[in-house]
Scaffold this active site. Structure first.
Site, PDB file in Angstrom:
ATOM      1  N   THR A 151       0.817  -1.210   0.000  1.00 39.77           N
ATOM      2  CA  THR A 151       0.000   0.000   0.000  1.00 39.77           C
ATOM      3  C   THR A 151       0.856   1.269   0.000  1.00 39.77           C
ATOM      4  O   THR A 151       1.989   1.255   0.498  1.00 39.77           O
ATOM      5  CB  THR A 151      -0.894  -0.009   1.265  1.00 39.77           C
ATOM      6  OG1 THR A 151      -1.519   1.261   1.406  1.00 39.77           O
ATOM      7  CG2 THR A 151      -0.092  -0.269   2.542  1.00 39.77           C
ATOM      8  N   ASP A 152       0.271   2.356  -0.487  1.00 44.48           N
ATOM      9  CA  ASP A 152       0.984   3.643  -0.432  1.00 44.48           C
ATOM     10  C   ASP A 152       1.056   4.189   0.997  1.00 44.48           C
ATOM     11  O   ASP A 152       1.826   5.115   1.282  1.00 44.48           O
ATOM     12  CB  ASP A 152       0.317   4.670  -1.363  1.00 44.48           C
ATOM     13  CG  ASP A 152      -1.134   4.978  -1.025  1.00 44.48           C
ATOM     14  OD1 ASP A 152      -1.690   4.364  -0.082  1.00 44.48           O
ATOM     15  OD2 ASP A 152      -1.734   5.836  -1.700  1.00 44.48           O
ATOM     16  N   GLU A 153       0.264   3.599   1.915  1.00 42.33           N
ATOM     17  CA  GLU A 153       0.239   4.129   3.285  1.00 42.33           C
ATOM     18  C   GLU A 153       1.567   3.935   4.015  1.00 42.33           C
ATOM     19  O   GLU A 153       1.817   4.573   5.030  1.00 42.33           O
ATOM     20  CB  GLU A 153      -0.903   3.491   4.094  1.00 42.33           C
ATOM     21  CG  GLU A 153      -2.253   3.787   3.465  1.00 42.33           C
ATOM     22  CD  GLU A 153      -3.431   3.528   4.394  1.00 42.33           C
ATOM     23  OE1 GLU A 153      -3.224   3.309   5.599  1.00 42.33           O
ATOM     24  OE2 GLU A 153      -4.569   3.556   3.897  1.00 42.33           O
ATOM     25  N   TYR A 164      -2.080  -0.560  10.858  1.00 43.35           N
ATOM     26  CA  TYR A 164      -2.177  -1.223   9.541  1.00 43.35           C
ATOM     27  C   TYR A 164      -0.951  -0.909   8.692  1.00 43.35           C
ATOM     28  O   TYR A 164      -0.279  -1.821   8.189  1.00 43.35           O
ATOM     29  CB  TYR A 164      -3.455  -0.773   8.812  1.00 43.35           C
ATOM     30  CG  TYR A 164      -3.437  -1.100   7.327  1.00 43.35           C
ATOM     31  CD1 TYR A 164      -3.508  -2.420   6.880  1.00 43.35           C
ATOM     32  CD2 TYR A 164      -3.326  -0.084   6.361  1.00 43.35           C
ATOM     33  CE1 TYR A 164      -3.474  -2.726   5.512  1.00 43.35           C
ATOM     34  CE2 TYR A 164      -3.280  -0.380   5.004  1.00 43.35           C
ATOM     35  CZ  TYR A 164      -3.355  -1.703   4.586  1.00 43.35           C
ATOM     36  OH  TYR A 164      -3.311  -2.008   3.236  1.00 43.35           O
ATOM     37  N   LYS A 212       2.074  -3.355   7.275  1.00 47.84           N
ATOM     38  CA  LYS A 212       2.390  -3.531   5.850  1.00 47.84           C
ATOM     39  C   LYS A 212       3.842  -3.121   5.581  1.00 47.84           C
ATOM     40  O   LYS A 212       4.554  -3.765   4.804  1.00 47.84           O
ATOM     41  CB  LYS A 212       1.431  -2.711   4.968  1.00 47.84           C
ATOM     42  CG  LYS A 212      -0.007  -3.186   4.953  1.00 47.84           C
ATOM     43  CD  LYS A 212      -0.220  -4.575   4.370  1.00 47.84           C
ATOM     44  CE  LYS A 212      -0.037  -4.653   2.886  1.00 47.84           C
ATOM     45  NZ  LYS A 212      -0.412  -6.004   2.353  1.00 47.84           N
TER      46      LYS A 212
HETATM   47  P1  NAD Z   1      -9.718  -7.392   1.821  1.00 49.09           P
HETATM   48  O1  NAD Z   1      -9.756  -7.126   3.271  1.00 49.09           O
HETATM   49  O2  NAD Z   1     -10.921  -7.130   0.981  1.00 49.09           O
HETATM   50  O3  NAD Z   1      -9.330  -8.920   1.559  1.00 49.09           O
HETATM   51  C1  NAD Z   1      -8.320  -9.572   2.277  1.00 49.09           C
HETATM   52  C2  NAD Z   1      -8.449 -11.066   2.040  1.00 49.09           C
HETATM   53  O4  NAD Z   1      -7.397 -11.709   2.777  1.00 49.09           O
HETATM   54  C3  NAD Z   1      -9.771 -11.657   2.539  1.00 49.09           C
HETATM   55  O5  NAD Z   1     -10.297 -12.550   1.573  1.00 49.09           O
HETATM   56  C4  NAD Z   1      -9.388 -12.413   3.809  1.00 49.09           C
HETATM   57  O6  NAD Z   1     -10.198 -13.530   4.064  1.00 49.09           O
HETATM   58  C5  NAD Z   1      -7.945 -12.808   3.486  1.00 49.09           C
HETATM   59  N1  NAD Z   1      -7.138 -13.000   4.695  1.00 49.09           N
HETATM   60  C6  NAD Z   1      -6.982 -12.136   5.735  1.00 49.09           C
HETATM   61  N2  NAD Z   1      -6.211 -12.700   6.681  1.00 49.09           N
HETATM   62  C7  NAD Z   1      -5.867 -13.935   6.229  1.00 49.09           C
HETATM   63  C8  NAD Z   1      -5.105 -14.995   6.771  1.00 49.09           C
HETATM   64  N3  NAD Z   1      -4.544 -14.903   7.986  1.00 49.09           N
HETATM   65  N4  NAD Z   1      -4.942 -16.119   6.031  1.00 49.09           N
HETATM   66  C9  NAD Z   1      -5.512 -16.234   4.815  1.00 49.09           C
HETATM   67  N5  NAD Z   1      -6.276 -15.260   4.262  1.00 49.09           N
HETATM   68  C10 NAD Z   1      -6.449 -14.122   4.961  1.00 49.09           C
HETATM   69  O7  NAD Z   1      -8.453  -6.594   1.282  1.00 49.09           O
HETATM   70  P2  NAD Z   1      -8.209  -5.857  -0.108  1.00 49.09           P
HETATM   71  O8  NAD Z   1      -8.716  -4.473  -0.015  1.00 49.09           O
HETATM   72  O9  NAD Z   1      -8.659  -6.731  -1.204  1.00 49.09           O
HETATM   73  O10 NAD Z   1      -6.617  -5.794  -0.089  1.00 49.09           O
HETATM   74  C11 NAD Z   1      -5.840  -6.863  -0.600  1.00 49.09           C
HETATM   75  C12 NAD Z   1      -4.367  -6.514  -0.441  1.00 49.09           C
HETATM   76  O11 NAD Z   1      -4.071  -5.312  -1.150  1.00 49.09           O
HETATM   77  C13 NAD Z   1      -3.918  -6.273   1.001  1.00 49.09           C
HETATM   78  O12 NAD Z   1      -2.635  -6.803   1.161  1.00 49.09           O
HETATM   79  C14 NAD Z   1      -3.904  -4.753   1.120  1.00 49.09           C
HETATM   80  O13 NAD Z   1      -2.963  -4.356   2.090  1.00 49.09           O
HETATM   81  C15 NAD Z   1      -3.490  -4.356  -0.272  1.00 49.09           C
HETATM   82  N6  NAD Z   1      -3.941  -3.025  -0.719  1.00 49.09           N
HETATM   83  C16 NAD Z   1      -5.266  -2.682  -0.632  1.00 49.09           C
HETATM   84  C17 NAD Z   1      -5.673  -1.445  -1.137  1.00 49.09           C
HETATM   85  C18 NAD Z   1      -7.123  -1.021  -1.088  1.00 49.09           C
HETATM   86  O14 NAD Z   1      -7.421   0.134  -1.420  1.00 49.09           O
HETATM   87  N7  NAD Z   1      -8.061  -1.864  -0.727  1.00 49.09           N
HETATM   88  C19 NAD Z   1      -4.740  -0.568  -1.701  1.00 49.09           C
HETATM   89  C20 NAD Z   1      -3.391  -0.950  -1.749  1.00 49.09           C
HETATM   90  C21 NAD Z   1      -3.013  -2.195  -1.265  1.00 49.09           C
HETATM   91  O1  DAU Z   2      -4.162   3.952   0.384  1.00 49.12           O
HETATM   92  C1  DAU Z   2      -4.369   2.578   0.252  1.00 49.12           C
HETATM   93  C2  DAU Z   2      -5.220   2.083   1.400  1.00 49.12           C
HETATM   94  O2  DAU Z   2      -6.540   2.550   1.149  1.00 49.12           O
HETATM   95  C3  DAU Z   2      -5.220   0.567   1.538  1.00 49.12           C
HETATM   96  O3  DAU Z   2      -3.917   0.120   1.844  1.00 49.12           O
HETATM   97  C4  DAU Z   2      -6.195   0.114   2.632  1.00 49.12           C
HETATM   98  O4  DAU Z   2      -6.248  -1.295   2.679  1.00 49.12           O
HETATM   99  C5  DAU Z   2      -7.566   0.668   2.298  1.00 49.12           C
HETATM  100  O5  DAU Z   2      -8.462   0.347   3.326  1.00 49.12           O
HETATM  101  C6  DAU Z   2      -7.525   2.192   2.092  1.00 49.12           C
HETATM  102  O6  DAU Z   2      -7.262   2.857   3.356  1.00 49.12           O
HETATM  103  P1  DAU Z   2      -8.049   4.197   3.784  1.00 49.12           P
HETATM  104  O7  DAU Z   2      -8.019   4.326   5.228  1.00 49.12           O
HETATM  105  O8  DAU Z   2      -7.613   5.360   2.953  1.00 49.12           O
HETATM  106  O9  DAU Z   2      -9.546   3.792   3.250  1.00 49.12           O
HETATM  107  P2  DAU Z   2     -10.989   4.003   3.900  1.00 49.12           P
HETATM  108  O10 DAU Z   2     -11.986   3.646   2.844  1.00 49.12           O
HETATM  109  O11 DAU Z   2     -11.115   3.372   5.221  1.00 49.12           O
HETATM  110  O12 DAU Z   2     -11.034   5.576   4.106  1.00 49.12           O
HETATM  111  C7  DAU Z   2     -10.887   6.478   3.026  1.00 49.12           C
HETATM  112  C8  DAU Z   2     -10.949   7.893   3.594  1.00 49.12           C
HETATM  113  O13 DAU Z   2     -12.276   8.141   4.074  1.00 49.12           O
HETATM  114  C9  DAU Z   2     -10.043   8.113   4.790  1.00 49.12           C
HETATM  115  O14 DAU Z   2      -9.538   9.446   4.753  1.00 49.12           O
HETATM  116  C10 DAU Z   2     -10.949   7.938   5.997  1.00 49.12           C
HETATM  117  C11 DAU Z   2     -12.281   8.439   5.475  1.00 49.12           C
HETATM  118  N1  DAU Z   2     -13.483   7.783   6.043  1.00 49.12           N
HETATM  119  C12 DAU Z   2     -13.533   6.422   6.055  1.00 49.12           C
HETATM  120  C13 DAU Z   2     -14.638   5.769   6.579  1.00 49.12           C
HETATM  121  C14 DAU Z   2     -14.686   4.263   6.613  1.00 49.12           C
HETATM  122  C15 DAU Z   2     -14.547   8.551   6.488  1.00 49.12           C
HETATM  123  O15 DAU Z   2     -14.498   9.796   6.436  1.00 49.12           O
HETATM  124  N2  DAU Z   2     -15.632   7.907   7.005  1.00 49.12           N
HETATM  125  C16 DAU Z   2     -15.730   6.553   7.080  1.00 49.12           C
HETATM  126  O16 DAU Z   2     -16.750   6.026   7.588  1.00 49.12           O
END
Ligand code: NAD
Ligand code: DAU
Length: 349
Positions: free
Chosen positions: A130-132, A155, A159
């Site tokens: 992630t970019d975080e 988180y 990562k």
């Molecule tokens: P998600 O939470 O939707 O899915 C995660 C999956 O991992 C689920 O299917 C869960 O069952 C599985 N999982 C969790 N713990 C596990 C374990 N101990 N053993 C086996 N499986 C397990 O997440 P996502 O949003 O699809 O993100 C996927 C990946 O991409 C993550 O590594 C996340 O850090 C990364 N990522 C997400 C975003 C985003 O915006 N969602 C952005 C950048 C990177």
């Molecule tokens: O940047 C990549 C990341 O983006 C991934 O690595 C994470 O897995 C993914 O969850 C996401 O993280 P964020 O914290 O940015 O996403 P989230 O959707 O939780 O929140 C987006 C923005 O909205 C953040 O500034 C928090 C705000 N927010 C979120 C929720 C859930 C609200 O204002 N209200 C809310 O209820």
């Protein structure tokens, strides 16, 4: 035939990656390993579950011996590692689960790969991050691949640790690794704890839309299929030991994004203009809330020819249409523990 392990394939991004690989690469055997946490959902993959080159294995990556046994059994040629605890708010209330899944789980996979990959040629361990990990930006600047790590939530710290460990296995053991760091994804199958699907769900049900703080935090949004496309490219063409940043060049203040979403929802639900935005409610801010993330994706664009395909307005519209057409999916994932989570997360805000 190559056997590719995709971890976390039942989750949001993972399901898009699994579907893409199963359909596009019939010569690969795709093994989706996921322990189906609250975020993992096999109905995300119903359309491909019977494909002959697909297999699902329910297993927990924190179980080190089991990972070794599975790697011995399947002799994976490549790993695309997405399994993780992914929600920042949950990491604030329950950090330890993130340490186990994201750090210990990643090391278990690296160890299992090391055990069977005596000869690293043709092998690849691709870690999705992630970019975080880069921390938080002020109003200007972009994260590049050389930006120093500065994770600020449990988180992102978990990562960042896993990224460091993946690089350490490359440096120390010569493990053929590659990492990408992506910005915020959105699109179908995203669990409604994340901002966009949560807001869609609440608007649909006439519930308040909780916006943290003043809604001024900025995120860079990328349609999930564009991320899956980048993952495909990096897995096949990315250079070993390199890092690639992936982003949408699409920055939005949360409040502006929510307003745009409200307009789309008003139209789709045939409500009068402004009805949905009346639901916007500013609530107590997230602890340690990062102000702004923004990605410089020049490297992947120049070296691998990737670019985001979908404009945000189109992506958001598609996403809303998908959620409205898949009410059953939403109903299923919001039954059970979801209400408890929601009350705990938002009850006292
Ligand atoms: P998600 O939470 O939707 O899915 C995660 C999956 O991992 C689920 O299917 C869960 O069952 C599985 N999982 C969790 N713990 C596990 C374990 N101990 N053993 C086996 N499986 C397990 O997440 P996502 O949003 O699809 O993100 C996927 C990946 O991409 C993550 O590594 C996340 O850090 C990364 N990522 C997400 C975003 C985003 O915006 N969602 C952005 C950048 C990177
Ligand atoms: O940047 C990549 C990341 O983006 C991934 O690595 C994470 O897995 C993914 O969850 C996401 O993280 P964020 O914290 O940015 O996403 P989230 O959707 O939780 O929140 C987006 C923005 O909205 C953040 O500034 C928090 C705000 N927010 C979120 C929720 C859930 C609200 O204002 N209200 C809310 O209820």
């Amino acid at each position: 035939m190559k056997t590719i392990l995709i971890t976390g394939g039942a989750g949001f991004i993972g399901s898009h990656v699994v579907r893409r690989f199963v359909k596009k690469y019939p010569d690969y055997k795709i093994v989706n390993l996921d322990n189906l946490t609250y975020a993992g959902n096999l109905t995300n993959l119903r359309d491909i579950e019977k494909e002959p080159n697909y297999e699902f294995v329910k297993a927990d990556i924190t179980a080190g011996e089991l990972m070794k046994a599975l790697f011995k059994k399947y002799r994976f040629d490549g790993v695309i590692h997405l399994a993780a605890e992914s929600h920042v708010d949950r990491s604030i209330s329950s950090p330890m689960e993130f340490i186990y899944a994201n750090i210990v789980g990643t090391v278990n996979l690296l160890n299992a790969a090391r055990l069977i990959w005596e000869d690293f040629s043709g092998k690849r361990f691709y870690h999705i991050s992630t970019d975080e990990v880069y921390g938080s930006l002020g109003s200007t600047g972009l994260f590049t691949e050389d930006t120093a790590y500065d994770p600020r939530s449990p988180y992102s710290a978990s990562k960042a640790s896993s990224d460091h460990l993946v690089r350490a296995y490359n440096h120390t053991y010569g493990m053929p690794t590659v990492i990408s760091n992506c910005s915020n994804n959105y699109g179908p199958f995203q669990f409604p704890e994340k901002l966009i699907p949560l807001a869609i769900h609440n608007i649909k049900n006439n519930k308040l839309i909780p916006v943290y703080g003043k809604g001024e935090n900025i995120r860079d949004w990328l349609y999930v299929e564009d991320h899956a496309n980048a993952i495909d490219l990096i897995f096949h063409e990315g250079k070993i030991a390199e890092t690639y940043n992936i982003g949408g060049q699409n920055e939005w203040k949360n409040i502006d994004l929510i307003r745009q979403l409200c307009e789309i929802m008003d139209k789709k639900l045939k409500r009068s203009a402004g009805m949905s935005s009346n639901l916007i409610t500013f609530v107590k801010d997230r602890a340690g809330h990062d102000l702004r993330y923004a990605i410089d994706s020049t490297k992947i664009q120049n070296e691998l020819g990737w670019k985001p395909g979908l404009q945000f307005a189109e992506g958001l519209e598609k996403t809303v249409s998908w959620y409205l057409a898949n009410e059953e999916w939403m109903k299923n994932v919001t039954s059970g523990d979801y209400q408890k989570y929601y009350d705990h997360q938002y009850g006292k805000r």
